[in-house]
Design an enzyme around this catalytic site. Sequence first.
Site, PDB file in Angstrom:
ATOM      1  N   CYS A  78       0.934  -1.168   0.003  1.00 39.69           N
ATOM      2  CA  CYS A  78       0.087  -0.017   0.041  1.00 39.69           C
ATOM      3  C   CYS A  78       0.908   1.089  -0.133  1.00 39.69           C
ATOM      4  O   CYS A  78       1.494   1.452  -1.005  1.00 39.69           O
ATOM      5  CB  CYS A  78      -0.951   0.087   1.259  1.00 39.69           C
ATOM      6  SG  CYS A  78      -2.331   1.094   1.072  1.00 39.69           S
ATOM      7  N   HIS A 178      -3.995  -4.539  -0.437  1.00 40.49           N
ATOM      8  CA  HIS A 178      -3.517  -5.111   0.906  1.00 40.49           C
ATOM      9  C   HIS A 178      -3.478  -6.687   0.846  1.00 40.49           C
ATOM     10  O   HIS A 178      -4.699  -7.073   1.002  1.00 40.49           O
ATOM     11  CB  HIS A 178      -4.427  -4.654   1.959  1.00 40.49           C
ATOM     12  CG  HIS A 178      -4.342  -3.105   2.453  1.00 40.49           C
ATOM     13  ND1 HIS A 178      -3.389  -2.668   3.278  1.00 40.49           N
ATOM     14  CD2 HIS A 178      -4.688  -2.071   1.856  1.00 40.49           C
ATOM     15  CE1 HIS A 178      -3.324  -1.494   3.562  1.00 40.49           C
ATOM     16  NE2 HIS A 178      -4.338  -1.143   2.684  1.00 40.49           N
ATOM     17  N   GLU A 180      -2.828  -8.544   3.036  1.00 44.92           N
ATOM     18  CA  GLU A 180      -3.200  -9.201   4.341  1.00 44.92           C
ATOM     19  C   GLU A 180      -4.720  -8.933   4.685  1.00 44.92           C
ATOM     20  O   GLU A 180      -5.235  -9.689   5.483  1.00 44.92           O
ATOM     21  CB  GLU A 180      -2.847  -8.420   5.560  1.00 44.92           C
ATOM     22  CG  GLU A 180      -3.018  -6.916   5.947  1.00 44.92           C
ATOM     23  CD  GLU A 180      -2.695  -5.955   4.839  1.00 44.92           C
ATOM     24  OE1 GLU A 180      -2.843  -4.712   5.282  1.00 44.92           O
ATOM     25  OE2 GLU A 180      -1.974  -6.396   3.687  1.00 44.92           O
TER      26      GLU A 180
END
EC number: 4.3.2.10
Length: 198
Positions: A78, A178, A180
């Site tokens: 990011c 992202h 994650e």
Amino acid sequence: MAKLVIVDTGCANISSVYFAVKRLGVEPVISADAAIIKQAKRVILPGVGTAKAAMHNLAERDLISTLQGLQQPVLGICLGMQMLTAHSMEGDVACLGLIPGEVAPLNAAGLRLPHMGWNTLHSISQHPLLKGFTAQDYLYFVHSFAVVPSQYSLAQCHYGSDFAAVIGKDNVAGAQFHPERSGKVGARLLQNFLEWQL
């Protein structure tokens, strides 16, 4: 020697990145210690917030030259990806200069900003980081600024206009989305990073 170090930038949601990597069987170390970062086998640079604040934090921690000198695989996530480039128009700030590029306001062509939610990739390269990725995979984005597409784009995304979703040069790569927060597809990117051999 840590297998993987997540750089403590002081402005990132580091815990979600930590747990995403831990789910892959690797115990990452979170650190702002230059010696620990230099000795890591792999380094993740996460980031949320503004480029100006994040670069200020790196300077305060005396980490800029450390990050610029790394030879091992490095992944920016990011804002961390944006910080890999030469310059960000968000606060008109010089970044790490590891990958040539400019961060500009996202040209959303009237669509809502920030670009927030699930989107797909196109122009996906054969880079090891993107092994197994297709144009049907959805990834989670949250951003208002983006890296302008260039020869260093490994994949692009379209939201009003095209922007670089993944960039790379030598031992350094970055993802605007992202991983994650992107489920199994995001986990694939992190697994590819763990397996990336220079």
